[in-house]
Design a protein around this motif. Structure first.
Motif, mmCIF file in Angstrom:
data_model
loop_
_atom_site.group_PDB
_atom_site.id
_atom_site.type_symbol
_atom_site.label_atom_id
_atom_site.label_comp_id
_atom_site.label_asym_id
_atom_site.label_seq_id
_atom_site.Cartn_x
_atom_site.Cartn_y
_atom_site.Cartn_z
ATOM 1 N N ALA A 135 -73.742 -70.795 -57.627
ATOM 2 C CA ALA A 135 -72.686 -70.976 -58.626
ATOM 3 C C ALA A 135 -73.194 -70.651 -60.026
ATOM 4 C CB ALA A 135 -72.159 -72.409 -58.562
ATOM 5 N N ASP A 136 -74.418 -71.083 -60.330
ATOM 6 C CA ASP A 136 -75.000 -70.791 -61.647
ATOM 7 C C ASP A 136 -75.117 -69.291 -61.871
ATOM 8 O OD1 ASP A 136 -75.196 -73.475 -62.225
ATOM 9 O OD2 ASP A 136 -77.319 -73.628 -61.708
ATOM 10 N N SER A 137 -75.510 -68.554 -60.836
ATOM 11 C CA SER A 137 -75.702 -67.106 -60.976
ATOM 12 C C SER A 137 -74.385 -66.386 -61.241
ATOM 13 C CB SER A 137 -76.356 -66.532 -59.716
ATOM 14 O OG SER A 137 -75.456 -66.537 -58.609
ATOM 15 N N LEU A 138 -73.274 -67.011 -60.889
ATOM 16 C CA LEU A 138 -71.951 -66.416 -61.096
ATOM 17 C C LEU A 138 -71.206 -67.071 -62.261
ATOM 18 C CD1 LEU A 138 -70.873 -66.208 -57.342
ATOM 19 C CD2 LEU A 138 -71.657 -64.325 -58.779
ATOM 20 N N ASN A 139 -71.891 -67.963 -62.990
ATOM 21 C CA ASN A 139 -71.263 -68.711 -64.092
ATOM 22 C C ASN A 139 -70.005 -69.449 -63.629
ATOM 23 O OD1 ASN A 139 -73.129 -67.926 -66.164
ATOM 24 N ND2 ASN A 139 -72.158 -65.905 -66.178
ATOM 25 N N LEU A 140 -70.072 -69.971 -62.430
ATOM 26 C CA LEU A 140 -68.952 -70.704 -61.838
ATOM 27 C C LEU A 140 -69.267 -72.197 -61.834
ATOM 28 C CD1 LEU A 140 -66.232 -70.576 -60.251
ATOM 29 C CD2 LEU A 140 -67.614 -70.406 -58.151
ATOM 30 N N PRO A 141 -68.451 -73.030 -62.445
ATOM 31 C CA PRO A 141 -68.716 -74.472 -62.412
ATOM 32 C C PRO A 141 -68.726 -74.983 -60.970
ATOM 33 C CG PRO A 141 -67.025 -73.951 -64.034
ATOM 34 C CD PRO A 141 -67.241 -72.704 -63.229
ATOM 35 N N ARG A 142 -69.708 -75.808 -60.645
ATOM 36 C CA ARG A 142 -69.776 -76.425 -59.335
ATOM 37 C C ARG A 142 -69.686 -77.935 -59.488
ATOM 38 N NH1 ARG A 142 -74.615 -78.888 -56.593
ATOM 39 N NH2 ARG A 142 -74.049 -79.222 -54.412
ATOM 40 N N LEU A 143 -68.671 -78.521 -58.846
ATOM 41 C CA LEU A 143 -68.569 -79.966 -58.754
ATOM 42 C C LEU A 143 -69.051 -80.394 -57.380
ATOM 43 C CD1 LEU A 143 -66.547 -79.236 -61.105
ATOM 44 C CD2 LEU A 143 -65.307 -81.308 -60.477
ATOM 45 N N VAL A 144 -69.515 -81.610 -57.290
ATOM 46 C CA VAL A 144 -70.081 -82.144 -56.052
ATOM 47 C C VAL A 144 -69.183 -83.249 -55.527
ATOM 48 C CG1 VAL A 144 -71.949 -83.602 -55.182
ATOM 49 C CG2 VAL A 144 -72.489 -81.564 -56.510
ATOM 50 N N LEU A 145 -68.918 -83.232 -54.231
ATOM 51 C CA LEU A 145 -68.292 -84.370 -53.554
ATOM 52 C C LEU A 145 -69.390 -85.133 -52.837
ATOM 53 C CD1 LEU A 145 -65.922 -86.065 -52.548
ATOM 54 C CD2 LEU A 145 -65.674 -84.469 -50.643
ATOM 55 N N ARG A 146 -69.605 -86.359 -53.243
ATOM 56 C CA ARG A 146 -70.605 -87.212 -52.614
ATOM 57 C C ARG A 146 -69.879 -88.170 -51.677
ATOM 58 N NH1 ARG A 146 -74.866 -87.436 -50.142
ATOM 59 N NH2 ARG A 146 -76.067 -89.357 -50.208
ATOM 60 N N THR A 147 -70.185 -88.086 -50.375
ATOM 61 C CA THR A 147 -69.418 -88.823 -49.365
ATOM 62 C C THR A 147 -70.038 -90.161 -48.993
ATOM 63 O OG1 THR A 147 -70.543 -87.601 -47.598
ATOM 64 C CG2 THR A 147 -68.456 -86.702 -48.404
ATOM 65 N N SER A 148 -71.004 -90.620 -49.748
ATOM 66 C CA SER A 148 -71.520 -91.972 -49.558
ATOM 67 C C SER A 148 -71.400 -92.725 -50.870
ATOM 68 C CB SER A 148 -72.972 -91.948 -49.056
ATOM 69 O OG SER A 148 -73.796 -91.284 -49.980
ATOM 70 N N SER A 149 -71.881 -93.958 -50.893
ATOM 71 C CA SER A 149 -71.669 -94.825 -52.053
ATOM 72 C C SER A 149 -72.549 -94.429 -53.230
ATOM 73 C CB SER A 149 -71.967 -96.280 -51.674
ATOM 74 O OG SER A 149 -73.360 -96.435 -51.391
ATOM 75 N N LEU A 150 -72.179 -94.918 -54.412
ATOM 76 C CA LEU A 150 -73.022 -94.739 -55.586
ATOM 77 C C LEU A 150 -74.358 -95.439 -55.363
ATOM 78 C CD1 LEU A 150 -69.968 -94.448 -56.654
ATOM 79 C CD2 LEU A 150 -70.942 -94.916 -58.894
ATOM 80 N N PHE A 151 -74.307 -96.611 -54.721
ATOM 81 C CA PHE A 151 -75.535 -97.354 -54.451
ATOM 82 C C PHE A 151 -76.478 -96.543 -53.581
ATOM 83 C CE2 PHE A 151 -77.816 -100.540 -51.783
ATOM 84 C CZ PHE A 151 -78.608 -101.083 -52.798
ATOM 85 N N CYS A 152 -75.940 -95.882 -52.556
ATOM 86 C CA CYS A 152 -76.771 -95.044 -51.696
ATOM 87 C C CYS A 152 -77.439 -93.931 -52.499
ATOM 88 C CB CYS A 152 -75.925 -94.452 -50.578
ATOM 89 S SG CYS A 152 -76.791 -93.217 -49.587
ATOM 90 N N PHE A 153 -76.689 -93.308 -53.405
ATOM 91 C CA PHE A 153 -77.274 -92.239 -54.217
ATOM 92 C C PHE A 153 -78.455 -92.770 -55.033
ATOM 93 C CE2 PHE A 153 -77.730 -89.637 -57.997
ATOM 94 C CZ PHE A 153 -77.744 -88.356 -57.467
ATOM 95 N N LEU A 154 -78.297 -93.959 -55.596
ATOM 96 C CA LEU A 154 -79.385 -94.535 -56.386
ATOM 97 C C LEU A 154 -80.609 -94.815 -55.516
ATOM 98 C CD1 LEU A 154 -77.354 -96.997 -58.642
ATOM 99 C CD2 LEU A 154 -78.355 -94.795 -59.294
ATOM 100 N N ILE A 155 -80.389 -95.254 -54.278
ATOM 101 C CA ILE A 155 -81.506 -95.482 -53.364
ATOM 102 C C ILE A 155 -82.170 -94.153 -53.012
ATOM 103 C CG2 ILE A 155 -82.190 -96.327 -51.089
ATOM 104 C CD1 ILE A 155 -81.460 -98.540 -53.045
ATOM 105 N N TYR A 156 -81.366 -93.147 -52.673
ATOM 106 C CA TYR A 156 -81.928 -91.843 -52.336
ATOM 107 C C TYR A 156 -82.704 -91.260 -53.509
ATOM 108 C CZ TYR A 156 -79.425 -91.398 -47.877
ATOM 109 O OH TYR A 156 -78.990 -91.556 -46.582
ATOM 110 N N ALA A 157 -82.202 -91.457 -54.716
ATOM 111 C CA ALA A 157 -82.920 -90.967 -55.898
ATOM 112 C C ALA A 157 -84.232 -91.710 -56.106
ATOM 113 C CB ALA A 157 -82.041 -91.106 -57.135
ATOM 114 N N SER A 158 -84.336 -92.909 -55.522
ATOM 115 C CA SER A 158 -85.540 -93.730 -55.672
ATOM 116 C C SER A 158 -86.496 -93.592 -54.501
ATOM 117 C CB SER A 158 -85.145 -95.210 -55.828
ATOM 118 O OG SER A 158 -84.317 -95.404 -56.947
#
Length: 475
Positions: A135-158
């Motif tokens: 998407a960056d190479s085409l200057n196209l905005p990319r949004l993300v759909l995250r299908t798990s919880s915000l809490f899970c994302f914080l754990i995965y980031a940790s």
């Protein structure tokens, strides 16, 4: 679908959104719910999808479909990949590694199409991390759909921090794999496993172990780390959640991710009936309609999990001993080594229960006869249960599921976590407790009321939808 038809007559479709779900039921459902929501707001929708787990396009005549990545019958890379169980995720590793050129080519065709509305943005599943560079190479905005919880994302980031602290080394020595790397269960009695995680006090050490992460886990660690990195690099993140459910986590996420976040409980907008990859059985509804209010346990462990026959039989005996009515979704292949119900003893389920291969889950959870939901604690199922105010019995397998189960039982207190595997006595006791606990049921209703309030004009979820529409329209 009535909302879609109504909006179609009142709103012009001058902008297009390209959407790219991960080809698994738990990821397809929220992406198609989001697609229907955006369509109802006036956007034209193009769906990119693999031929693997191909959706039923006839259910979506209002969408345009492009099948990519594995659509070349002569491409031997995809010929012998597993179709079932966790082995099927090898496709995700391969697509992330080799899919950039094909995706770029297809996007270039879409961006230059003369007979289509201009493309506003690309929305992909967060696990398609390779799509960010394309998407960056085409200057196209990319949004993300995250299908798990915000809490899970914080754990995965940790995970790097948790790994440095030695949590994942513990799993190598003390945990028993639960079928093909699906996570960890039945861990030996060890006081360390019951300790709180200092960095995330709501969790126990064994919850972190059950995530199933290993440094050399067939690339899963790379998938997680790249997912986190490229989610932070995206133009926005869409969550299947609502502010009042994860207020503290949202505050942390907003500090960590520069792009805007949009929390939308999709189940309150559209059902997943049309996006089901499996045929849904509705034959049980006349039976369900005859059951008293809050008297039936609904049981489903999702579209991927498997159990050994001995564990399946513990479930059977736990159900029988509970003396509760039940509706049980037993997916073909759920019991390892069995096609479907071969292990079931004669006379089971009897008049007290019904067994089906797949069911329209949101409709079932919204039925007044349902008193509890015994679940694998996948995030979609968890949110759907919250939407209907149904208390839960949690038997997580791997990944985000143990995190969801801990939040359900210990933070929101709207369920019971079966922490020690498949033991009939504990299953029986959990079913009886959840069905009889009026305080838990009232907390479940209160959580549903918060969600309902978020959906009305001025509420957090309502405002998230409006903000997302305005944001996409601004590109």
């Amino acid at each position: 679908m009535s909302n879609i038809k109504k909006m179609e007559t009142t709103v012009g479709r001058h902008r297009r959104v390209i959407m790219f779900p991960l080809p698994y039921q738990g990821h397809v459902n929220p992406m198609f719910q989001l697609a229907n929501l955006l369509y109802s707001k006036g956007f034209s929708i193009t769906i990119f999808h693999t031929n693997f787990n191909k959706p039923k396009t006839s259910n979506y005549p209002h969408f345009t479909f492009r099948f990519i990545l594995d659509n070349d019958p002569h491409d031997e890379r995809y010929a012998n990949l597993p179709l079932q169980g966790m082995g099927a995720f090898s496709r995700i590793f391969l697509f992330n590694k080799c899919g950039a050129d094909q995706l770029r080519h297809q996007l270039e065709l879409e961006l230059s199409a003369k007979d289509e509305p201009p493309v506003s943005c690309l929305i992909t599943d967060a696990s398609w991390h390779f799509t960010q560079s394309v998407a960056d190479s085409l200057n196209l905005p990319r949004l993300v759909l995250r299908t798990s919880s915000l809490f899970c994302f914080l754990i995965y980031a940790s995970i790097p921090l948790l790994d440095d602290l030695g949590y994942f080394n513990l799993s190598d020595n003390t945990a028993t794999p639960l079928l093909d790397g699906l996570g960890y269960n039945n861990v030996p009695d060890d006081e360390r496993l019951e300790e709180q995680v200092a960095e995330f006090p709501v969790l126990k050490v064994k919850d972190v172990i059950k995530i199933g992460f290993k440094k050399d886990n067939d690339g899963m660690g790379d998938i997680i780390s790249n997912m986190v990195k490229q989610t932070k690099a995206s133009s926005g993140v869409i969550w299947n959640s609502f502010k009042e459910l994860e207020q503290l986590q949202l505050e942390t996420i907003r500090r960590d991710i520069p792009a805007p976040c949009f929390l939308i409980p999709f189940a309150k907008h559209f059902t997943t009936a049309s996006s089901s990859l499996l045929d849904q059985d509705r034959s049980f509804f006349p039976w369900l309609d005859q059951q008293p209010r809050n008297s039936v346990v609904y049981i489903s462990f999702g579209s991927v999990a498997q159990v050994e026959e001995k564990h399946f039989m513990e479930m059977v005996h736990g159900l029988v001993d509970s003396k509760q009515s039940f509706l049980w979704v037993v997916r073909p292949g759920f019991v390892s080594g069995s096609t479907w119900l071969e292990p079931v003893p004669d006379g089971f389920p009897g008049e007290r229960g019904r067994i089906v291969k797949w069911a329209p889950q949101q409709e079932v959870l919204g039925h007044e006869a349902i008193g509890a939901f015994w679940t694998h604690s996948g995030w979609n199922s968890t949110v759907e249960s919250v939407c209907e105010g149904v208390p839960m019995i949690c038997s997580p397998f791997w990944g985000d599921q143990p995190l969801d189960a801990r939040y359900v039982s210990d933070a929101w207190k709207v369920g019971v976590y079966l922490e020690n595997g498949w033991k009939r006595e504990e299953i029986t006791n959990a079913i009886r407790r959840v069905m009889a606990d009026e305080e838990m049921r009232e907390r479940s209703r209160a959580l549903k009321q918060k969600l309902d309030a978020s959906m009305i004009e001025g509420g957090s979820s309502y405002e998230s939808v409006e903000s997302l529409v305005d944001y996409i329209s601004s590109f």
